[in-house]
Design a protein around this motif. Structure first.
Motif, mmCIF file in Angstrom:
data_model
loop_
_atom_site.group_PDB
_atom_site.id
_atom_site.type_symbol
_atom_site.label_atom_id
_atom_site.label_comp_id
_atom_site.label_asym_id
_atom_site.label_seq_id
_atom_site.Cartn_x
_atom_site.Cartn_y
_atom_site.Cartn_z
ATOM 1 N N THR A 20 1.050 -0.947 0.196
ATOM 2 C CA THR A 20 0.063 0.228 -0.013
ATOM 3 C C THR A 20 0.665 1.290 -0.125
ATOM 4 O O THR A 20 0.455 2.336 -0.024
ATOM 5 C CB THR A 20 -1.007 0.075 1.142
ATOM 6 N N ARG A 27 -5.846 -0.067 -8.684
ATOM 7 C CA ARG A 27 -6.341 0.690 -7.706
ATOM 8 C C ARG A 27 -6.507 2.320 -8.418
ATOM 9 O O ARG A 27 -7.570 3.053 -7.970
ATOM 10 C CB ARG A 27 -5.703 1.010 -6.298
ATOM 11 N N TYR A 39 -6.064 3.772 -2.367
ATOM 12 C CA TYR A 39 -5.235 4.329 -1.040
ATOM 13 C C TYR A 39 -5.234 5.630 -1.275
ATOM 14 O O TYR A 39 -5.073 6.198 -2.467
ATOM 15 C CB TYR A 39 -4.229 3.524 -0.604
ATOM 16 N N ASP A 40 -4.649 6.600 -0.358
ATOM 17 C CA ASP A 40 -4.249 7.732 -0.454
ATOM 18 C C ASP A 40 -3.160 7.853 -1.618
ATOM 19 O O ASP A 40 -3.114 8.895 -2.351
ATOM 20 C CB ASP A 40 -3.708 8.345 0.844
#
Length: 275
Positions: A20, A27, A39-40
């Motif tokens: 991640t 993503r 995710y960020d």
């Protein structure tokens, strides 16, 4: 539900394989099509690239609509009831099996990916109508013959199959290698089978700049190609009308998702039939 569901890795084991800390292509794409499985770090890269080239959001969105139109056409007009979807990506709305089985409940679909993140979400892809079936293979695109052999558990390879490779071949750096992979996969499918491909293209300075920025982010690189190279994947096949065109121009529908959009995008696709 596919029998292979029980063979999927446990969630904990899969999560242990997911990094991640770096942006991730599935993503990143998921963020662009409005999904929540990101995710960020993916959103940060996505927002940066949107500043460079906002049109990439349209590419992501319209490529998904192209998938739906292609699958509907193959089921309704070509009589296809079997799909081999390579480079599955994260589940979103209107996945291949959902589109196909909405029209033909007996359709069978095999998804293929070797990404631990996609594997972690594979159960969402394994829903099916009672009449049809879906399956998921944790397999490598660089091993076409192994994919075909494993797919025989679900698909009858003596009957036509639609090979779906959407927004995936750009990850293969060498063009000739990408062509060879496509040829090897199609060689294992019978006459009447179809090939569906779409990919981002180097048709604007903005797209090239966006690709460069993405490749510098630490994610697995994705290489945009000229339209002629996308068309080259269909050599030896009968191209269905209108040929290899912008994904928004491929058999637009009067209603349904993306109806009447007509937006110009740096993504081309097509459908070819094996004689």
């Amino acid at each position: 539900m596919s029998d292979s569901d029980s063979s999927l890795e446990t969630s904990a084991a899969v999560r242990a394989r997911i990094d991640t800390g770096k942006p991730h292509s599935a993503r990143f794409w998921n963020y662009f099509v409005g999904g929540k499985d990101n995710y960020d770090v993916d959103r940060e890269v996505g927002d940066h690239i949107k500043e460079i080239f906002p049109g990439l959001v349209d590419v992501a969105r319209t490529s998904r609509f192209f998938l739906g139109r292609a699958v509907r056409h193959l089921v309704r007009e070509q009589g296809i009831r079997q799909f081999l979807d390579i480079g599955t990506g994260l589940p979103t709305a209107d996945n291949t099996h959902e589109v196909a089985q909405r029209v033909a409940p007996d359709a069978r679909i095999v998804y293929v990916d070797n990404d631990p993140l996609v594997l972690a979400h594979a159960r969402a892809l394994l829903t099916s109508t009672p009449e049809g079936r879906t399956d998921y293979l944790d397999a490598d695109m660089y091993e076409p013959e192994s994919i075909l052999k494993a797919a025989e558990t679900t698909l009858d390879l003596s009957k036509p199959v639609a090979l779906m490779i959407l927004n995936t071949l750009g990850h293969v750096a060498e063009y000739e290698r990408a062509r060879t992979l496509v040829s090897r996969l199609m060689a294992g499918l019978p006459s009447g089978s179809c090939l569906v491909i779409s990919d981002s293209t180097s048709t604007s300075e903005g797209m090239v700049a966006a690709s460069d920025a993405y490749n510098e982010s630490g994610a697995v690189p994705y290489y945009v190609r000229p339209v002629a190279e996308i068309a080259g994947f269909f050599d030896g096949l009968e191209l269905l009308e209108p040929g290899v065109v912008q994904v928004t121009r491929w058999r637009p529908e009067a209603d349904g998702p993306g109806a009447g959009e007509g937006v110009e995008v740096d993504a081309y696709g097509g459908v070819g039939r094996k004689p």
